[in-house]
Design an enzyme around this catalytic site. Structure first.
Site, PDB file in Angstrom:
ATOM      1  N   ARG A 140       0.838  -1.200   0.000  1.00 34.90           N
ATOM      2  CA  ARG A 140       0.000   0.000   0.000  1.00 34.90           C
ATOM      3  C   ARG A 140       0.873   1.251   0.000  1.00 34.90           C
ATOM      4  O   ARG A 140       2.054   1.217   0.360  1.00 34.90           O
ATOM      5  CB  ARG A 140      -0.910   0.015   1.231  1.00 34.90           C
ATOM      6  CG  ARG A 140      -1.829  -1.189   1.355  1.00 34.90           C
ATOM      7  CD  ARG A 140      -2.617  -1.128   2.654  1.00 34.90           C
ATOM      8  NE  ARG A 140      -3.526  -2.269   2.802  1.00 34.90           N
ATOM      9  CZ  ARG A 140      -3.248  -3.389   3.434  1.00 34.90           C
ATOM     10  NH1 ARG A 140      -2.035  -3.539   3.982  1.00 34.90           N
ATOM     11  NH2 ARG A 140      -4.137  -4.363   3.533  1.00 34.90           N
TER      12      ARG A 140
ATOM     13  N   TYR B  90     -10.076 -10.476  -7.046  1.00 36.43           N
ATOM     14  CA  TYR B  90      -9.165 -10.609  -8.181  1.00 36.43           C
ATOM     15  C   TYR B  90      -9.503 -11.840  -9.026  1.00 36.43           C
ATOM     16  O   TYR B  90      -9.232 -11.871 -10.220  1.00 36.43           O
ATOM     17  CB  TYR B  90      -7.713 -10.669  -7.692  1.00 36.43           C
ATOM     18  CG  TYR B  90      -7.328  -9.437  -6.925  1.00 36.43           C
ATOM     19  CD1 TYR B  90      -7.184  -8.213  -7.570  1.00 36.43           C
ATOM     20  CD2 TYR B  90      -7.144  -9.472  -5.545  1.00 36.43           C
ATOM     21  CE1 TYR B  90      -6.854  -7.070  -6.868  1.00 36.43           C
ATOM     22  CE2 TYR B  90      -6.813  -8.333  -4.835  1.00 36.43           C
ATOM     23  CZ  TYR B  90      -6.671  -7.137  -5.501  1.00 36.43           C
ATOM     24  OH  TYR B  90      -6.359  -6.003  -4.807  1.00 36.43           O
TER      25      TYR B  90
ATOM     26  N   HIS C  45      -4.056  -9.315   3.477  1.00 32.60           N
ATOM     27  CA  HIS C  45      -5.495  -9.354   3.737  1.00 32.60           C
ATOM     28  C   HIS C  45      -5.790 -10.290   4.907  1.00 32.60           C
ATOM     29  O   HIS C  45      -5.238 -11.389   4.977  1.00 32.60           O
ATOM     30  CB  HIS C  45      -6.257  -9.861   2.506  1.00 32.60           C
ATOM     31  CG  HIS C  45      -6.328  -8.858   1.396  1.00 32.60           C
ATOM     32  ND1 HIS C  45      -6.616  -9.202   0.096  1.00 32.60           N
ATOM     33  CD2 HIS C  45      -6.145  -7.506   1.391  1.00 32.60           C
ATOM     34  CE1 HIS C  45      -6.609  -8.123  -0.664  1.00 32.60           C
ATOM     35  NE2 HIS C  45      -6.327  -7.086   0.103  1.00 32.60           N
TER      36      HIS C  45
ATOM     37  N   HIS D  87      -2.855   2.541  -5.617  1.00 32.95           N
ATOM     38  CA  HIS D  87      -3.658   1.351  -5.324  1.00 32.95           C
ATOM     39  C   HIS D  87      -3.950   0.554  -6.592  1.00 32.95           C
ATOM     40  O   HIS D  87      -4.145  -0.666  -6.523  1.00 32.95           O
ATOM     41  CB  HIS D  87      -4.960   1.743  -4.635  1.00 32.95           C
ATOM     42  CG  HIS D  87      -5.416   0.727  -3.634  1.00 32.95           C
ATOM     43  ND1 HIS D  87      -4.779   0.521  -2.432  1.00 32.95           N
ATOM     44  CD2 HIS D  87      -6.425  -0.178  -3.673  1.00 32.95           C
ATOM     45  CE1 HIS D  87      -5.381  -0.446  -1.765  1.00 32.95           C
ATOM     46  NE2 HIS D  87      -6.383  -0.893  -2.494  1.00 32.95           N
TER      47      HIS D  87
ATOM     48  N   ARG E 190      -1.333  -1.899  -6.912  1.00 34.92           N
ATOM     49  CA  ARG E 190      -1.576  -3.024  -5.985  1.00 34.92           C
ATOM     50  C   ARG E 190      -2.530  -4.025  -6.638  1.00 34.92           C
ATOM     51  O   ARG E 190      -2.310  -5.239  -6.592  1.00 34.92           O
ATOM     52  CB  ARG E 190      -2.157  -2.476  -4.685  1.00 34.92           C
ATOM     53  CG  ARG E 190      -2.454  -3.513  -3.606  1.00 34.92           C
ATOM     54  CD  ARG E 190      -2.798  -2.785  -2.316  1.00 34.92           C
ATOM     55  NE  ARG E 190      -3.431  -3.616  -1.314  1.00 34.92           N
ATOM     56  CZ  ARG E 190      -2.785  -4.387  -0.446  1.00 34.92           C
ATOM     57  NH1 ARG E 190      -1.474  -4.456  -0.477  1.00 34.92           N
ATOM     58  NH2 ARG E 190      -3.449  -5.093   0.455  1.00 34.92           N
TER      59      ARG E 190
ATOM     60  N   LYS F  28      -1.740  -2.683   8.067  1.00 34.67           N
ATOM     61  CA  LYS F  28      -2.801  -2.143   8.909  1.00 34.67           C
ATOM     62  C   LYS F  28      -2.718  -2.758  10.307  1.00 34.67           C
ATOM     63  O   LYS F  28      -2.430  -3.935  10.462  1.00 34.67           O
ATOM     64  CB  LYS F  28      -4.167  -2.433   8.288  1.00 34.67           C
ATOM     65  CG  LYS F  28      -4.434  -1.629   7.000  1.00 34.67           C
ATOM     66  CD  LYS F  28      -5.828  -1.875   6.479  1.00 34.67           C
ATOM     67  CE  LYS F  28      -6.107  -1.012   5.257  1.00 34.67           C
ATOM     68  NZ  LYS F  28      -7.476  -1.224   4.734  1.00 34.67           N
TER      69      LYS F  28
END
Length: 326
Positions: free
Chosen positions: A178, A306, A297, A271, A274, A202
């Site tokens: 990110r 995806y 994730h 992004h 990404r 995150k």
């Protein structure tokens, strides 16, 4: 005489103790109580370790809800809100023209808020229990085709700015990290012997992403140019033109200009690179679980978007190439 001095010292100490407890009582018990929204913000920032941007979005959602409840129902306490009031608020958002995606984000915020309030004993029942997310169209993620990615080029000049921009692009595309993770990268996060970089994602979750020889050599060459230009090793891996930490806008502008030259996609953000990283891996046969780990994730369902991209691409190929595909 000595006895009187001791007595005075005793009373002086006693007075200091009384003053301290009076001050403590005033500071702790007489100050206005912290609002439930502020309590929740401390919870998600300190305990759940949400990013500042996510926390800011949560606060904005809750303040919007509070403002509506105050105006429509003269209800100042969110803990007194009922299900009919919540439904009225969601209808209000729809009437304002908010998309289902934005309303679903609000629903998610309120569900988290009332779970916290329930845990703290501030409500007996969450008004969000029976509220379901709205249906929304499954938009395919946007990515840059491989043929267009290969068109991105840089001058073959030993210049700090050019090499920095090239490295910025290659790290984003080759690792799928990110924008915030790129900005936070430090020299010590690059492990040349293990051929990998350490990324803090995150909620400060760490993950390792493998890198190839070409990217490692690019990093090392850039570091030499950077240290020569600014005179000493830096705290961050990638710096702006002044030798300072890059801003999110700085990174966005760099990527936008690079992609503008090779693609007609409306979105030209970091992004998108990404998304491109993940889609190209999937096209080459990588498993969804492997891509999930590389992207950081938490849920596999997040990575499955995806797969939809690849399926749609196969459909197009089938329609174009098969005699009865149309």
């Amino acid at each position: 005489m000595i006895s009187a001095r001791r007595e005075n010292n005793f009373f002086a100490q006693k007075l200091r103790c009384i003053s301290f407890f009076a001050y403590f009582y005033n500071e702790v018990f007489l100050l206005p109580a912290m609002s439930i929204i502020d309590q929740f913000m401390i919870y998600i920032e300190a305990e759940r370790r949400y990013s500042p941007l996510t926390a800011k979005a949560y606060r904005r959602d809750l303040e919007d809800c509070h403002e509506f409840m105050t105006a429509e129902y003269d209800m100042d306490d969110l803990c007194e809100v009922t299900l009919p009031m919540i439904k009225s608020f969601l209808v209000h958002l729809k009437d304002k023209g908010l998309s289902n995606r934005s309303i679903n984000r609000m629903i998610s915020t309120l569900k988290s808020f009332y779970r916290f309030a329930l845990r703290e004993g501030l409500v007996e029942m969450s008004p969000m229990t029976s509220v379901k997310s709205l249906k929304q169209p499954k938009n395919l993620v946007k990515f840059v085709p491989e043929r267009d990615i290969n068109k991105v080029s840089f001058e073959n000049v030993d210049d700090y700015t050019i090499k920095r921009d090239e490295l910025l692009f290659e790290i984003l595309y080759q690792t799928g990290i990110r924008k915030a993770e790129l900005i936070a990268l430090r020299d010590r996060d690059v492990d040349g012997s293990a051929m990998r970089i350490k990324v803090r994602g995150k909620r400060d979750k760490e993950r390792f992403i493998p890198i190839g020889n070409a990217l490692l050599e690019m990093i090392e060459h850039y570091q030499d140019l950077r240290d020569h230009k600014f005179g000493m090793p830096a705290d961050r891996l990638l710096l702006n033109d002044k030798g300072e930490e890059m801003s999110p806008y700085f990174v966005y502008e760099k990527v936008h200009r690079m992609l503008e030259e090779v693609t007609t996609l409306k979105q030209k953000s970091p992004h998108v690179l990404r998304h491109t990283f993940a889609t190209h891996l999937l096209d080459e046969g990588a498993s969804l679980v492997a891509i999930q780990k590389l992207l950081g994730h938490t849920e596999l369902a997040t990575t499955q978007v995806y797969a939809h991209n690849t399926i749609e691409q196969l459909k197009k190929i089938h329609q174009q190439a098969h005699p009865k595909g149309g």
